[in-house]
Design a protein around this motif. Structure first.
Motif, short mmCIF file in Angstrom:
data_model
loop_
_atom_site.label_atom_id
_atom_site.label_comp_id
_atom_site.label_asym_id
_atom_site.label_seq_id
_atom_site.Cartn_x
_atom_site.Cartn_y
_atom_site.Cartn_z
N LYS A 24 0.84 -1.21 0.00
CA LYS A 24 0.00 0.00 0.00
C LYS A 24 0.87 1.26 0.00
O LYS A 24 0.54 2.24 -0.67
CB LYS A 24 -0.94 0.00 1.20
CG LYS A 24 -2.07 -1.00 1.06
CD LYS A 24 -2.94 -1.03 2.30
CE LYS A 24 -4.02 -2.09 2.16
NZ LYS A 24 -4.80 -2.24 3.40
N GLY A 25 1.97 1.23 0.72
CA GLY A 25 2.90 2.37 0.73
C GLY A 25 3.54 2.58 -0.63
O GLY A 25 3.69 3.72 -1.10
N ILE A 26 3.94 1.48 -1.26
CA ILE A 26 4.53 1.56 -2.60
C ILE A 26 3.52 2.14 -3.59
O ILE A 26 3.84 3.02 -4.38
CB ILE A 26 5.03 0.17 -3.06
CG1 ILE A 26 6.25 -0.24 -2.22
CG2 ILE A 26 5.36 0.16 -4.55
CD1 ILE A 26 6.63 -1.71 -2.35
N GLU A 27 2.29 1.65 -3.53
CA GLU A 27 1.25 2.15 -4.43
C GLU A 27 0.95 3.62 -4.16
O GLU A 27 0.77 4.41 -5.08
CB GLU A 27 0.00 1.29 -4.32
CG GLU A 27 0.21 -0.08 -4.93
CD GLU A 27 -0.91 -1.07 -4.64
OE1 GLU A 27 -1.86 -0.72 -3.90
OE2 GLU A 27 -0.81 -2.20 -5.15
N ALA A 28 0.93 4.01 -2.88
CA ALA A 28 0.69 5.41 -2.54
C ALA A 28 1.80 6.28 -3.13
O ALA A 28 1.54 7.37 -3.65
CB ALA A 28 0.61 5.59 -1.02
N MET A 29 3.05 5.78 -3.07
CA MET A 29 4.18 6.52 -3.63
C MET A 29 4.02 6.69 -5.14
O MET A 29 4.25 7.77 -5.67
CB MET A 29 5.49 5.81 -3.30
CG MET A 29 6.70 6.55 -3.75
SD MET A 29 7.04 7.95 -2.71
CE MET A 29 8.35 7.26 -1.75
N PHE A 30 3.62 5.63 -5.84
CA PHE A 30 3.40 5.73 -7.28
C PHE A 30 2.34 6.78 -7.62
O PHE A 30 2.55 7.63 -8.48
CB PHE A 30 2.95 4.39 -7.88
CG PHE A 30 4.05 3.38 -8.07
CD1 PHE A 30 5.25 3.72 -8.68
CD2 PHE A 30 3.88 2.08 -7.64
CE1 PHE A 30 6.26 2.80 -8.86
CE2 PHE A 30 4.88 1.13 -7.82
CZ PHE A 30 6.07 1.50 -8.43
#
Length: 169
Positions: A24-30
């Motif tokens: 979820k953090g990775i997707e939020a960063m994207f």
């Protein structure tokens, strides 16, 4: 699976992030990056410039007179790639390259008035987005966000970032 320990502090509980939380953090960063670059991308759209041009303008503005070699280190791109970007910016009258006084082999980069105007419009759009996000998140989240970003930097990037933080512009 979520790990929780009775009496564990909030920061200790962050040590037990699940793969789902990390995803979820990775997707939020994207998605945040997409939002962060959307406004400058729209401004640059009809100019045959892209994000590499934007980054070059940003860091030349941030450190007027920076050398091509220093900019290479900051951007972490190949010399060929940077030369392509700088050639376009110089030919279009946005950047000027001055021969070094002490070392004639050095090229010092400066924004022209036209380059400074473009850089300002690009950064104004990003500052407005960052300001709104920072206000919504609050000061504690802003500090935590910076800590996370700094922790994700490799050593070379961190060194350049620290030198920029220490300079006053």
């Amino acid at each position: 699976m979520e790990h929780s320990h009775a009496g564990a502090s909030h920061s200790e509980s962050l040590l037990f992030l699940t793969d789902d939380q990390l995803r979820k953090g990775i997707e939020a960063m994207f998605f945040a990056y997409r939002g962060f670059t959307a406004d400058p991308d729209r401004i640059l759209e009809g100019m045959d410039y892209g994000r590499a041009h934007h980054r070059a303008l940003h860091f030349i503005h941030r450190s007027p007179g920076t050398t091509v070699n220093n900019l290479l280190g900051i951007l972490g791109v190949t010399k060929q790639s940077l030369n392509r970007v700088l050639r376009a910016l110089i030919e279009d009258g946005l950047v000027e390259s001055r021969v070094g006084r002490a070392d004639k082999r050095e090229r010092h980069l400066h924004l022209t008035t036209k380059g400074a105007e473009l850089e300002r419009s690009l950064s104004d759009a990003q500052r407005a987005r960052m300001r709104a996000a920072y206000r919504a998140a609050g000061p504690g989240a802003v500090q935590g966000f910076r800590q996370v970003l700094e922790a994700m930097m490799d050593e070379n990037a961190r060194r350049h970032y620290q030198s920029l933080k220490e300079s006053t512009v």
